[in-house]
Design an enzyme around this catalytic site. Structure first.
Site, PDB file in Angstrom:
ATOM      1  N   PHE A 141       0.915  -1.122   0.349  1.00 41.63           N
ATOM      2  CA  PHE A 141       0.132   0.178   0.677  1.00 41.63           C
ATOM      3  C   PHE A 141       0.869   0.968  -0.272  1.00 41.63           C
ATOM      4  O   PHE A 141       1.558   1.709   0.909  1.00 41.63           O
ATOM      5  CB  PHE A 141      -1.282   0.329   1.378  1.00 41.63           C
ATOM      6  N   ASP A 226       9.686   2.474   1.695  1.00 44.59           N
ATOM      7  CA  ASP A 226       8.385   3.342   2.034  1.00 44.59           C
ATOM      8  C   ASP A 226       8.518   3.686   3.801  1.00 44.59           C
ATOM      9  O   ASP A 226       7.887   2.611   3.919  1.00 44.59           O
ATOM     10  CB  ASP A 226       7.278   3.515   1.843  1.00 44.59           C
ATOM     11  N   LYS A 255       3.355  10.772   6.999  1.00 47.87           N
ATOM     12  CA  LYS A 255       1.909  10.707   8.122  1.00 47.87           C
ATOM     13  C   LYS A 255       2.203  11.431   9.297  1.00 47.87           C
ATOM     14  O   LYS A 255       2.840  12.865   9.156  1.00 47.87           O
ATOM     15  CB  LYS A 255       2.190   8.963   8.558  1.00 47.87           C
TER      16      LYS A 255
END
Length: 401
Positions: A141, A226, A255
């Site tokens: 994801f 990531d 984030k």
């Protein structure tokens, strides 16, 4: 209807249904706790998928944002501003890298990493134009743009959004042999999550990440990590790769970098790699804006103390010990994760992940499901042990009901 029902009905009437949130309407929050429009309190064990690593309304971060709001919030990159250089310098130092390319959202940062890898492949590695390939892992994801869903294996994320962007090879996560076999002279990068979050907090087999590092170095391929969800303290170290002693060629961050206050993301790499860009070839109006830099600088300063990494490691050990005790009794099939991050596979006989999440909400605990029967637990790193235990007690009660 109740205040909650009225608010949800209004939202349903006037917003696209691209999310399926739990039926709670948050009105305020502090630390690890949220309060809804009717005054009910909930323990947040999701932390915005790691965006709220430092808790809701963290005073240091709010103060940094307020101070910057009174000065300047946006210049665009048409001009310099006085927070930009410090942000890039400090983030590069935190990562042990040289150069930063700031963006806003995680997906933007992943797109930036993809563009960087391709341009590096053509200009530096000498791959023929239009032939660059990037290897990714199944069940990944990385975001929801059309390019990113082109290399997703999740039907919900991918279906009906074609035609898909070419240039990606998908191999099983954790399978180094498959990755080696997929590599060709046109491979420019490997893009993986050191721990797959959306897939259910999947930790790869021992030796996999060092193996990826060795393979990519051997084949002159960029290793892109990531760490949007796994980085910045979540796993008990600054980066999940730190547990394996691995340093990639490029970090993709987001984030928690914005402290739960503003969206901030970045690609961090060497000057040689990010040096492939020339003015006008890539950008973002809000990327690296003064407000974002001010908040992110405070996040970096907080991480430099090591306090939050240590807290995640210690409370994470406690979390995994307690969750481990739930396995073997028929209610929980398995538990995975690292630090203050866990994926809990619920026995299908007890209900779906969504159903368990709803039952936990009813007793004051907020988590989120993924992939059917799995719930994710990722509390803010500032949570107290007492509050964490309170939440775990309610999980036990729900699973034993």
């Amino acid at each position: 209807m109740s205040t909650t029902e009225t608010a949800i009905a209004s939202a349903e009437a006037h917003s696209a249904h691209n999310y399926h949130p739990l039926p709670v309407v948050v009105a305020s929050a502090e630390g690890a706790w949220m309060t809804d429009v009717e005054g009910r309190r909930y323990l947040d064990l999701l932390a915005g998928y790691s965006a709220l690593n430092f808790g809701h309304g963290n005073r240091r971060l709010i103060d940094a944002a307020k101070a910057q709001l009174d000065r300047v919030t946006l210049t665009s990159r048409a001009f310099h501003h006085d927070r930009f250089a410090d942000f890039c310098t400090e983030l590069a130092a935190l990562c042990g890298m040289e150069t930063v390319l700031p963006m806003n959202t995680g997906a933007e940062a992943v797109e930036t990493a993809v563009k960087t890898a391709r341009k590096w492949g053509y200009r530096v590695k000498g791959v023929p134009d239009g032939m660059a390939k990037i290897i990714v892992a199944s069940d990944n994801f990385h975001g929801r743009t059309t390019t990113i869903v082109s290399f997703s294996t999740d039907p919900e994320a991918r279906a009906d959004f074609g035609p898909y962007t070419p240039g990606f090879e998908i191999v099983p996560y954790g399978d180094l042999t498959a990755m080696r076999e997929a590599m060709t002279e046109n491979t420019v990068a490997v893009l993986i999550e050191p721990i797959q979050g959306e897939a259910g907090v999947l930790v790869p087999p021992a030796g996999y990440l060092p193996g990826v590092r060795e393979l990519t170095r051997e084949r002159n391929v960029l290793f892109i990590a990531d760490e949007i969800q796994s980085g910045l303290g979540r796993t008990g170290k600054t980066f999940a790769l730190d547990h394996e002693g691995v340093v990639p060629d490029m970090y993709v961050l987001g984030k928690a970098l914005g402290g739960g206050v503003v969206p901030v993301s970045a690609v961090v790499s060497s000057a040689d790699v990010l040096g492939v860009f020339r003015p006008g070839e890539h950008g973002s109006t809000f990327g690296g804006n003064p407000l974002a830099c001010a908040v992110a600088l405070e996040v970096i300063a907080m991480l430099r103390t090591g306090e939050y990494q240590q807290r995640a490691a210690e409370l994470g050990d406690h979390l995994h010990r307690e969750l481990g005790l739930l396995t073997g009794g028929g209610a929980v099939e398995s538990v995975r994760g690292r630090g203050l991050w866990a994926g809990v596979d619920i026995a299908p006989a007890l209900g779906t992940g969504r159903e368990i999440s709803e039952k936990l909400m009813e007793v004051g605990v907020l988590v989120k499901d993924t992939h059917g029967s799995t719930i994710r637990i990722a509390p803010p790193l500032v949570i107290s042990k007492e509050d964490l235990d309170w939440g775990l007690d309610r999980l036990r009660a729900v699973l034993s009901a």
